[in-house]
Motif scaffolding. Structure first.
Motif, PDB file in Angstrom:
ATOM      1  N   UNK A 302      -6.677  -1.248  -1.197  1.00 18.26           N
ATOM      2  CA  UNK A 302      -5.475  -0.458  -1.422  1.00 18.26           C
ATOM      3  C   UNK A 302      -5.147  -0.378  -2.912  1.00 18.26           C
ATOM      4  N   UNK A 303      -6.174  -0.432  -3.723  1.00 20.85           N
ATOM      5  CA  UNK A 303      -5.958  -0.406  -5.176  1.00 20.85           C
ATOM      6  C   UNK A 303      -5.273   0.892  -5.585  1.00 20.85           C
ATOM      7  N   UNK A 304      -4.179   0.722  -6.357  1.00 20.10           N
ATOM      8  CA  UNK A 304      -3.452   1.876  -6.867  1.00 20.10           C
ATOM      9  C   UNK A 304      -2.681   2.640  -5.809  1.00 20.10           C
ATOM     10  N   UNK A 305      -2.566   2.101  -4.595  1.00 21.62           N
ATOM     11  CA  UNK A 305      -1.864   2.811  -3.521  1.00 21.62           C
ATOM     12  C   UNK A 305      -0.355   2.726  -3.714  1.00 21.62           C
ATOM     13  N   UNK A 306       0.351   3.708  -3.166  1.00 25.80           N
ATOM     14  CA  UNK A 306       1.808   3.738  -3.205  1.00 25.80           C
ATOM     15  C   UNK A 306       2.350   3.280  -1.859  1.00 25.80           C
ATOM     16  N   UNK A 307       2.869   2.033  -1.810  1.00 23.92           N
ATOM     17  CA  UNK A 307       3.451   1.484  -0.584  1.00 23.92           C
ATOM     18  C   UNK A 307       4.940   1.242  -0.766  1.00 23.92           C
ATOM     19  N   UNK A 308       5.549   2.044  -1.580  1.00 22.84           N
ATOM     20  CA  UNK A 308       6.974   1.883  -1.871  1.00 22.84           C
ATOM     21  C   UNK A 308       7.805   2.049  -0.603  1.00 22.84           C
ATOM     22  N   UNK A 309       8.729   1.081  -0.414  1.00 24.43           N
ATOM     23  CA  UNK A 309       9.682   1.107   0.719  1.00 24.43           C
ATOM     24  C   UNK A 309       8.996   1.053   2.085  1.00 24.43           C
ATOM     25  N   UNK A 310       7.835   0.425   2.155  1.00 16.89           N
ATOM     26  CA  UNK A 310       7.165   0.253   3.453  1.00 16.89           C
ATOM     27  C   UNK A 310       7.837  -0.859   4.252  1.00 16.89           C
ATOM     28  N   UNK A 311       7.670  -0.800   5.563  1.00 12.98           N
ATOM     29  CA  UNK A 311       8.228  -1.839   6.432  1.00 12.98           C
ATOM     30  C   UNK A 311       7.097  -2.532   7.173  1.00 12.98           C
ATOM     31  N   UNK A 312       6.989  -3.864   6.963  1.00 17.77           N
ATOM     32  CA  UNK A 312       5.949  -4.646   7.628  1.00 17.77           C
ATOM     33  C   UNK A 312       6.535  -5.710   8.540  1.00 17.77           C
ATOM     34  N   UNK A 313       7.859  -5.761   8.660  1.00 20.40           N
ATOM     35  CA  UNK A 313       8.500  -6.803   9.475  1.00 20.40           C
ATOM     36  C   UNK A 313       8.685  -6.314  10.902  1.00 20.40           C
ATOM     37  N   UNK A 324      -6.861 -11.097   1.910  1.00 14.46           N
ATOM     38  CA  UNK A 324      -7.980 -10.620   1.104  1.00 14.46           C
ATOM     39  C   UNK A 324      -7.889  -9.165   0.698  1.00 14.46           C
ATOM     40  N   UNK A 325      -6.754  -8.525   0.926  1.00 11.76           N
ATOM     41  CA  UNK A 325      -6.609  -7.107   0.601  1.00 11.76           C
ATOM     42  C   UNK A 325      -6.568  -6.907  -0.913  1.00 11.76           C
ATOM     43  N   UNK A 326      -7.051  -5.779  -1.370  1.00  8.91           N
ATOM     44  CA  UNK A 326      -7.015  -5.446  -2.799  1.00  8.91           C
ATOM     45  C   UNK A 326      -5.840  -4.504  -3.038  1.00  8.91           C
ATOM     46  N   UNK A 327      -4.760  -5.065  -3.654  1.00 10.19           N
ATOM     47  CA  UNK A 327      -3.570  -4.281  -3.982  1.00 10.19           C
ATOM     48  C   UNK A 327      -3.388  -4.206  -5.497  1.00 10.19           C
ATOM     49  N   UNK A 328      -4.481  -4.244  -6.203  1.00  5.95           N
ATOM     50  CA  UNK A 328      -4.437  -4.220  -7.660  1.00  5.95           C
ATOM     51  C   UNK A 328      -3.772  -2.924  -8.144  1.00  5.95           C
ATOM     52  N   UNK A 329      -2.693  -3.107  -8.916  1.00 11.71           N
ATOM     53  CA  UNK A 329      -1.988  -1.955  -9.471  1.00 11.71           C
ATOM     54  C   UNK A 329      -1.207  -1.154  -8.451  1.00 11.71           C
ATOM     55  N   UNK A 330      -1.030  -1.676  -7.245  1.00 12.27           N
ATOM     56  CA  UNK A 330      -0.303  -0.943  -6.204  1.00 12.27           C
ATOM     57  C   UNK A 330       1.197  -1.036  -6.425  1.00 12.27           C
ATOM     58  N   UNK A 331       1.926  -0.068  -5.889  1.00 16.98           N
ATOM     59  CA  UNK A 331       3.386  -0.035  -5.995  1.00 16.98           C
ATOM     60  C   UNK A 331       3.987  -0.351  -4.634  1.00 16.98           C
ATOM     61  N   UNK A 344      -5.104 -15.065  -0.404  1.00 12.70           N
ATOM     62  CA  UNK A 344      -6.193 -14.715  -1.319  1.00 12.70           C
ATOM     63  C   UNK A 344      -6.269 -13.206  -1.598  1.00 12.70           C
ATOM     64  N   UNK A 345      -5.147 -12.543  -1.505  1.00 17.83           N
ATOM     65  CA  UNK A 345      -5.111 -11.114  -1.825  1.00 17.83           C
ATOM     66  C   UNK A 345      -5.061 -10.919  -3.339  1.00 17.83           C
ATOM     67  N   UNK A 346      -5.487  -9.752  -3.787  1.00 21.65           N
ATOM     68  CA  UNK A 346      -5.438  -9.404  -5.206  1.00 21.65           C
ATOM     69  C   UNK A 346      -4.276  -8.448  -5.437  1.00 21.65           C
ATOM     70  N   UNK A 347      -3.234  -8.965  -6.184  1.00 25.34           N
ATOM     71  CA  UNK A 347      -2.067  -8.143  -6.490  1.00 25.34           C
ATOM     72  C   UNK A 347      -1.857  -8.042  -7.992  1.00 25.34           C
ATOM     73  N   UNK A 348      -2.923  -8.143  -8.749  1.00 27.22           N
ATOM     74  CA  UNK A 348      -2.841  -8.097 -10.205  1.00 27.22           C
ATOM     75  C   UNK A 348      -2.228  -6.767 -10.649  1.00 27.22           C
ATOM     76  N   UNK A 349      -1.190  -6.906 -11.515  1.00 28.70           N
ATOM     77  CA  UNK A 349      -0.474  -5.734 -12.058  1.00 28.70           C
ATOM     78  C   UNK A 349       0.264  -4.933 -10.988  1.00 28.70           C
ATOM     79  N   UNK A 350       0.443  -5.507  -9.800  1.00 30.28           N
ATOM     80  CA  UNK A 350       1.159  -4.791  -8.733  1.00 30.28           C
ATOM     81  C   UNK A 350       2.659  -4.847  -8.980  1.00 30.28           C
TER      82      UNK A 350
END
Length: 406
Positions: A302-313, A324-331, A344-350
């Motif tokens: 999900x690198x660079x994906x826009x997940x603004x205001x998502x609901x996961x609850x 293990x998801x890749x959320x690098x640079x995601x919003x 172990x997810x990647x949220x660098x610069x998220x």
């Protein structure tokens, strides 16, 4: 082998059905035995003409024997009997069928009504043309059996027969988007529609080239699949290319997108609850405002994906698994991620500003340069997480040291 109906004269109400031999001499010898006639004392006639070659005899022909004698009247009686044949003879099993201008075919259980001119006009040597072509009001090739409605039975695919019939009507090969041209080609070969074969081969080649480029499905393709699939069955888009598709606000719950390519898809406002997104490619996709309750996104990109205001609850308690998801640079700004598993997810610069991360599992996650300003990390598991240069301004709850101990 051809068969014919043989009569001696008008007095014989019931003739004999006889198989035609390979040579005229053999055929005549057979008739002499069957009718107990001397070989030299009779001749064969059809339509007032003497027969001297078996090649001119057609299947289901009526043949009359003319007896030779000292008086020529015997032959005249036989010929006269042929001219006086009336409609009453049609009660016999060998009656000739009148050719109708309109024909109904029962192909694989589905009825098709067409004109005889359609079947004969474009492909006069095809099987269908020979079945219903007429020579003096008689079929040249015996049609098949008929059903209770009188339609001629053909045991073939009705789905692939329809484009063949349309081709005979207007001369163009027009196939539905989801129809396999190979299936139509097999039927065209069976029916002998030779002029259709080159066009079908071209369509097959184009289809092969298209599939080779892995052409992406569209919103309409997805909607059609959803509508046609029962709610009791699992809908699978495993490994399917949906890159760039506009799927906003669709109800996509419980769909299996494992290994699917959803890169740059518009999934804003879509309901992806309980979907399988394992190892799917959602890079730079727009999921703003999407519902992701109980989603399974193990190792998804999900690198660079826009997940603004998502609901996961999920109120029921099922947790979103994004290990293990890749959320690098995601919003993910303003998203409700309570209880989400981001081990172990990647949220660098998220961007995780103002997110609800209560009881979230971030153990071993890479949060380098991640912005967690204003987020709620109450009871979140941050053990072993990389928090280098991460921002924690205006946090709603204090971050305990026990949460970050490696």
């Amino acid at each position: 082998m051809k068969r014919v109906y043989v009569y001696v004269n008008k007095d014989n109400k019931h003739g004999k059905i006889v198989a035609v031999e390979d040579t005229f001499e053999d055929f005549k010898r057979k008739l002499s035995r069957l009718f107990r006639l001397t070989l030299e004392n009779f001749k064969l006639y059809s339509n007032d003409c003497e027969i001297e070659d078996v090649e001119v005899i057609r299947d289901d022909d009526k043949i009359y024997l003319c007896l030779d004698s000292d008086e020529e009247k015997d032959c005249d009686i036989v010929i006269s009997s042929m001219q006086d044949m009336t409609v009453s003879d049609r009660t016999a099993a060998h009656v000739e069928r009148a050719v109708s201008d309109w024909i109904t075919l029962n192909v694989g259980g589905k009825h098709f009504t067409t004109s005889r001119a359609t079947l004969l006009g474009k492909e006069p040597l095809s099987m269908l043309a020979r079945m219903f072509a007429d020579d003096k009001n008689v079929y040249l090739m015996n049609p098949s059996a008929v059903d209770s409605t009188g339609a001629y039975l053909i045991d073939r695919s009705p789905e692939y027969f329809e484009p063949i019939l349309n081709y005979l009507r207007h001369g163009n090969v027009i196939l539905d988007k989801h129809m396999n041209p190979r299936g139509v080609l097999e039927e065209a070969v069976f029916y002998g529609i030779d002029s259709m074969i080159p066009q079908l081969n071209k369509l097959i080649e184009e289809s092969h080239n298209s599939s080779g480029s892995n052409q992406a499905l569209t919103r309409m393709d997805v909607v059609r699949s959803i509508v046609m699939t029962s709610t009791s069955l699992e809908l699978r888009f495993q490994g399917v290319n949906l890159s760039g598709a506009d799927l906003n606000r669709l109800d996509l719950r419980y769909i299996n997108f494992k290994y699917a390519c959803l890169s740059r898809c518009n999934l804003s406002g879509a309901n992806l609850s309980h979907c399988c997104l394992e190892r799917a490619d959602l890079s730079h996709a727009n999921l703003e405002g999407a519902q992701l309750l109980g989603v399974k996104a193990l190792c998804a990109n999900m690198e660079g994906a826009n997940l603004k205001s998502c609901n996961m609850e999920d109120p029921v308690g099922s947790r979103a698994v994004m290990e293990g998801v890749n959320l690098k640079g995601a919003n993910l700004e303003g998203s409700n991620m309570s209880g989400v598993n981001l081990r172990v997810a990647t949220l660098k610069n998220a961007n995780l500003q103002n997110c609800d991360l209560r009881a979230a599992v971030l153990a071993g996650a890479d949060l380098e340069c991640c912005d967690l300003s204003g987020s709620d990390l109450h009871e979140a598991n941050l053990r072993g997480a990389n928090l280098k240069d991460a921002a924690f301004e205006l946090m709603l709850t204090p971050l305990h040291m026990s949460q970050t101990i490696r």
